[in-house]
Scaffold this active site. Structure first.
Site, PDB file in Angstrom:
ATOM      1  N   ASP A   1      -3.455   0.757  10.412  1.00  0.00           N
ATOM      2  CA  ASP A   1      -3.051  -0.534  10.963  1.00  0.00           C
ATOM      3  C   ASP A   1      -3.574  -0.769  12.370  1.00  0.00           C
ATOM      4  OD1 ASP A   1      -1.642  -1.388   8.721  1.00  0.00           O
ATOM      5  OD2 ASP A   1       0.166  -0.322   9.322  1.00  0.00           O
TER       6      ASP A   1
ATOM      7  N   HIS B   1       0.496  11.612   6.819  1.00  0.00           N
ATOM      8  CA  HIS B   1       0.081  10.943   5.587  1.00  0.00           C
ATOM      9  C   HIS B   1      -1.262  11.482   5.080  1.00  0.00           C
ATOM     10  CE1 HIS B   1       0.315   6.838   3.375  1.00  0.00           C
ATOM     11  NE2 HIS B   1      -0.597   7.565   2.788  1.00  0.00           N
TER      12      HIS B   1
ATOM     13  N   GLN C   1       6.252  11.064   9.467  1.00  0.00           N
ATOM     14  CA  GLN C   1       5.055  10.229   9.586  1.00  0.00           C
ATOM     15  C   GLN C   1       3.976  10.875  10.437  1.00  0.00           C
ATOM     16  OE1 GLN C   1       4.446   6.916  12.395  1.00  0.00           O
ATOM     17  NE2 GLN C   1       4.741   5.573  10.625  1.00  0.00           N
TER      18      GLN C   1
ATOM     19  N   ARG D   1       0.827  -1.206   0.000  1.00  0.00           N
ATOM     20  CA  ARG D   1       0.000   0.000   0.000  1.00  0.00           C
ATOM     21  C   ARG D   1       0.864   1.260   0.000  1.00  0.00           C
ATOM     22  NH1 ARG D   1      -1.311  -0.801   6.145  1.00  0.00           N
ATOM     23  NH2 ARG D   1      -3.364  -1.509   5.539  1.00  0.00           N
TER      24      ARG D   1
ATOM     25  N   LYS E   1       0.703   9.042  17.372  1.00  0.00           N
ATOM     26  CA  LYS E   1       0.507   8.055  16.301  1.00  0.00           C
ATOM     27  C   LYS E   1      -0.983   7.957  15.930  1.00  0.00           C
ATOM     28  CE  LYS E   1       3.119   4.877  15.086  1.00  0.00           C
ATOM     29  NZ  LYS E   1       3.789   4.547  13.809  1.00  0.00           N
ATOM     30  N   GLU E   2      -1.489   6.722  15.811  1.00  0.00           N
ATOM     31  CA  GLU E   2      -2.866   6.557  15.351  1.00  0.00           C
ATOM     32  C   GLU E   2      -3.914   6.966  16.384  1.00  0.00           C
ATOM     33  OE1 GLU E   2      -0.678   3.707  12.560  1.00  0.00           O
ATOM     34  OE2 GLU E   2      -0.449   4.433  14.610  1.00  0.00           O
TER      35      GLU E   2
ATOM     36  N   TRP F   1      -5.827   0.647   5.717  1.00  0.00           N
ATOM     37  CA  TRP F   1      -4.841   1.729   5.736  1.00  0.00           C
ATOM     38  C   TRP F   1      -4.419   2.000   7.173  1.00  0.00           C
ATOM     39  CZ3 TRP F   1      -4.763   6.512   8.160  1.00  0.00           C
ATOM     40  CH2 TRP F   1      -3.628   7.311   7.892  1.00  0.00           C
TER      41      TRP F   1
END
Length: 796
Positions: free
Chosen positions: A488, A639, A685, A363, A631-632, A486
């Protein structure tokens, strides 16, 4: 605080304060011989693979994070004082030691001044070579004769496979054999085994590298790390440098190093130049030949000039002049350069990516191809073909496509639970962008194998990708999330459904229909429109929450990203992709973009979700693993930033689109680099979100999809220069105070000098064009209207 500045003329970033808040890095070489170097000469070199071909040792997550590296120690033989040609590793007091680092396109220059001695070292890999140069010039500015002794230092891996070198010490401490021949050091690994230097997959072979110096006689050497550093020494004060002489040590087993000793006698104002050569191969003949060539400084300088010309010619395909100096620096140099480095190494070689991935993540790599067809069209096609052959016959994809041993038609496909729902959806962004750039519509009809078995046309691969998600849809008629969509940290499985991929699939149907219409495939057009209509209704019925789009459904039917959700009630991706895909229409576009602005926007970019997760069970929302706003779990995940800019540009909000762009643009952080920490010239990132105690700090620079989507959104949406099948569109969406700006663009071998005039202060919309004196209504130029060189005026 500012640590450096952009030199747009030389296409360099100049670090004037080398005490940067993190190690600021650059890349040397190519995908054959690659290297990472920092502003203090840290980093490592590798052959073909940073995991399987890393012949220099590198330890991750140290302080500082870039040691060891390529060091040159300088010792005054009279005073016995010593320092390094880069500030680190010796680290002399900055009141006495001056240093400047210039990171350029695949080269780095480090200058230093200490104790009346100037040094300038230029690091680069000559084009097409499997070795690097450290071209060093030492100048005596002290006004008196100086006697200097210099020592190189490289710390070698005991095995080219970094996992073996760092972890399997009970094996690798017994396989290294160092030797010296005529002033050239040779690193040998498994020397009793046959050599097969281009087969890094087979670890049971011997491997070699060499280190030599051209231009000055070698007066001593050390190849044993412990002998050079000392059992209780460190890089700042190696025992050999303190003592003042190498011991001619030879490492057999244990740990090797490369230290060559040279002596310089310099009169006042005298300079001496020499070249350190380090590369892959045996001393004889490879090392001897490379060192002999480097004695010719004219040749060394010529090779440097060729390297600069090569990279600068790539960057000349698209340049701009706008009212924003930082934007110009990024678009003209650092954004495309960042994209090209990411294209080269995917996520496999950096100071942070240190061995967890060795290949092209599917991806990520397909997305990396979106932004570069106008720069390297042939290489884009080659990589596209490789990645398309990483798709398996089910329509899903291999998680990682190896760049060393991928064998289309023969690969073991992933297990059903290993698939990710978004992998092949990115083909609908990458493939059409390549075809529109090149005009190569026949590419759609080229037959390529699947990874496991069988084959199809490129268009057939694209249809199979859509069928993959149609066949794996849930109770609401939306694609299942599978292992990941997308994100994770969102594991929805084969029962949970993803709104994000649903919107990607909706977009894909539209793209596929457009392609098939051009190819006169009416049956396929009808099929795509029918599927798009069905999916669109399902999205409307089950994914629209009244004020914004939901994020997902769990296998148990739980809703994520809803107004009723206590945590993560608003997610960014469904809002931006509702606009990009065309599902959101009319007033709804403004509605979803306004809620993003109200709840997710910060001074450093747009957060991925809000509020962050604290209580959620780990089974589905794995973001709870992370601290809040990291992060997430609610960070500014870079991104995604380009997608926000694209959505705002589609709506016509030029002011907001550019405000967003500036917020996450690295150059915008140049004067507050102490907050950002990492390099202010490349993308990262993620950035800590609003409630994090480190809000604004970024991590994981260089190798990130943020580079691709930032560059793509700037070029094709803010500047609005978009390739089409039959020509090129000029459709900028810019701040209303941009009264005039210009773009130079090479399109299918033709040059366009474009001036955009915006005297009335519009944010979007082209009233008319003047193409070589001919007036054209709207913003589209047919390819037949273009000459070899074109003057274009666009009036907003």
């Amino acid at each position: 605080m500012q640590y450096g500045h952009f030199d747009d003329k030389k296409k360099e970033y100049v670090i004037t304060n080398v005490q940067t808040p993190a190690s600021w890095s650059n890349y040397l070489g190519s995908t054959r011989y690659g290297a990472i170097i920092t502003n203090n000469a840290g980093g490592y070199s590798f052959f073909q693979s940073a995991v399987k071909g890393r012949f220099m040792r590198f330890r991750s997550n140290t302080i500082p994070m870039d040691q060891p590296g390529r060091y040159l120690y300088i010792r005054d033989q009279n005073s016995h004082d010593f320092w390094s040609a880069s500030w680190q590793p010796v680290g002399k007091p900055m009141v006495q030691y001056k240093s400047v680092c210039r990171h350029g396109t695949a080269y780095t220059v480090i200058e230093s001044t200490y104790s009346g001695i100037q040094s300038e070292t230029r690091y680069f890999v000559p084009l097409g070579k499997d070795y690097e140069y450290w071209h060093c010039k030492i100048t005596n500015t002290s006004g008196q004769k100086r006697s200097l002794r210099l020592f190189t230092y490289v710390e070698y891996a005991t095995h080219f496979n970094m996992h073996q070198d760092i972890v399997n010490l009970q094996y690798t401490q017994y396989i290294l054999r160092m030797r010296e021949e005529n002033g050239i050091i040779e690193q040998g690994v498994n020397v009793n085994l046959p050599a097969d230097p281009h087969n890094l997959v087979d670890e049971d072979t011997s491997n070699y590298s060499f280190l030599g110096i051209a231009g000055v006689p070698v007066t001593g050497y050390d190849t044993d790390r412990e002998k050079f550093i000392g059992l209780y020494g460190d890089y700042s004060k190696p025992e050999t440098v303190v003592r003042g002489a190498c011991a001619q040590s030879i490492a057999v087993g244990n740990n090797g190093c490369g230290s060559l000793q040279v002596d310089l006698e310099l009169q006042p104002s005298e300079s001496r130049e020499f070249v350190v050569v380090m590369g892959i191969g045996l001393v004889d003949p490879t090392g001897k030949q490379a060192v002999e060539e480097a004695k010719d400084l004219t040749l060394v300088n010529k090779r440097f000039d060729e390297l600069v010309k090569y990279w600068h010619s790539r960057l000349r395909q698209f340049t701009v002049s706008t009212p924003s100096a930082g934007f110009n620096s990024m678009i003209n140099v650092w954004s495309p350069y960042n994209c090209l480095i990411t294209f080269a190494w995917s996520r496999a070689a950096s100071l942070v990516y240190a061995g967890e991935r060795d290949g092209y993540g599917y991806r990520d790599t397909v997305q990396d191809l979106v932004s570069i067809p106008h720069i390297i069209p042939d290489e884009t096609r080659q990589r596209l073909e490789l990645m398309i052959t990483g798709q398996v016959s089910t329509g899903g994809a291999m998680p990682v496509v190896s760049f060393l041993d991928h064998a289309p038609g023969k690969m073991q496909p992933p297990g059903e639970k290993e698939y990710r729902s978004d992998d092949c959806m990115w083909l609908f962004n990458a493939i059409p962008n390549y075809v529109k750039e090149t005009g190569d519509t026949d590419f759609y009809l080229k037959v390529l194998p699947y990874a496991d078995k069988g084959g199809d046309t490129v268009l057939g691969h694209m249809k199979r990708a859509m069928e993959f998600n149609l066949q794996r849809s849930g109770v609401h008629g939306l694609p299942c999330g599978l292992l990941a969509d997308w994100n994770d940290c969102l594991e929805l499985g084969h029962g949970g459904e993803t709104v994000f991929v649903a919107l990607q699939l909706y977009y894909a149907f539209g793209v596929y229909a457009e392609i098939c219409e051009r190819l006169n495939m009416s049956g396929e057009v009808e099929w795509a429109h029918k599927q798009k209509d069905i999916l669109g209704k399902n999205i409307e019925k089950y994914a629209w929450d009244g004020d914004w789009y939901l994020r997902a459904y769990s296998e148990e039917g739980r809703v994520f990203g809803s107004k009723s959700s206590e945590e993560g009630s608003l997610w960014l991706n469904p809002q931006t992709w509702s606009v990009i895909s065309g599902h959101a229409k009319g007033d709804r576009i403004e509605k979803v973009l306004d809620i993003v602005n109200q709840r997710l926007a910060t001074d450093y970019g747009i957060m991925i979700c809000d509020p962050p997760y604290k209580k959620e069970k780990l089974a589905v929302i794995r973001a709870v693993l992370f601290n809040e706003r990291m992060k997430e779990n609610g960070s500014i995940f870079n991104h995604t930033q380009g997608w926000v800019v694209m959505a705002e540009a589609i709506k016509g909000n030029g002011n907001r689109a550019f405000d967003y762009y500036k917020s996450f643009m690295p150059a915008s952080q140049n004067e507050r680099a102490e907050i950002r920490k990492i390099e202010p010239y490349v993308y990262s990132q993620s950035t800590h979100g609003r409630s994090s105690p480190r809000h604004g700090t970024s991590s994981l620079p260089w190798l990130t999809g943020a580079a691709t989507w930032a560059y793509h959104s700037a070029v094709q949406y803010i500047l609005g220069i978009r390739p089409e099948y039959d020509g090129i569109t000029i459709d900028p969406c810019v701040p209303s105070d941009w009264k005039e700006f210009s773009v130079f663009r090479v399109f299918r071998g033709k040059t366009l000098n474009i001036s955009i005039i915006n005297q009335v202060g519009r944010q979007k919309g082209i009233r008319q064009l003047e193409v070589n004196g001919e007036t054209i209504q709207g913003g589209f130029i047919h390819i037949e209207k273009l000459k070899e060189t074109n003057t274009v005026k666009a009036y907003m």
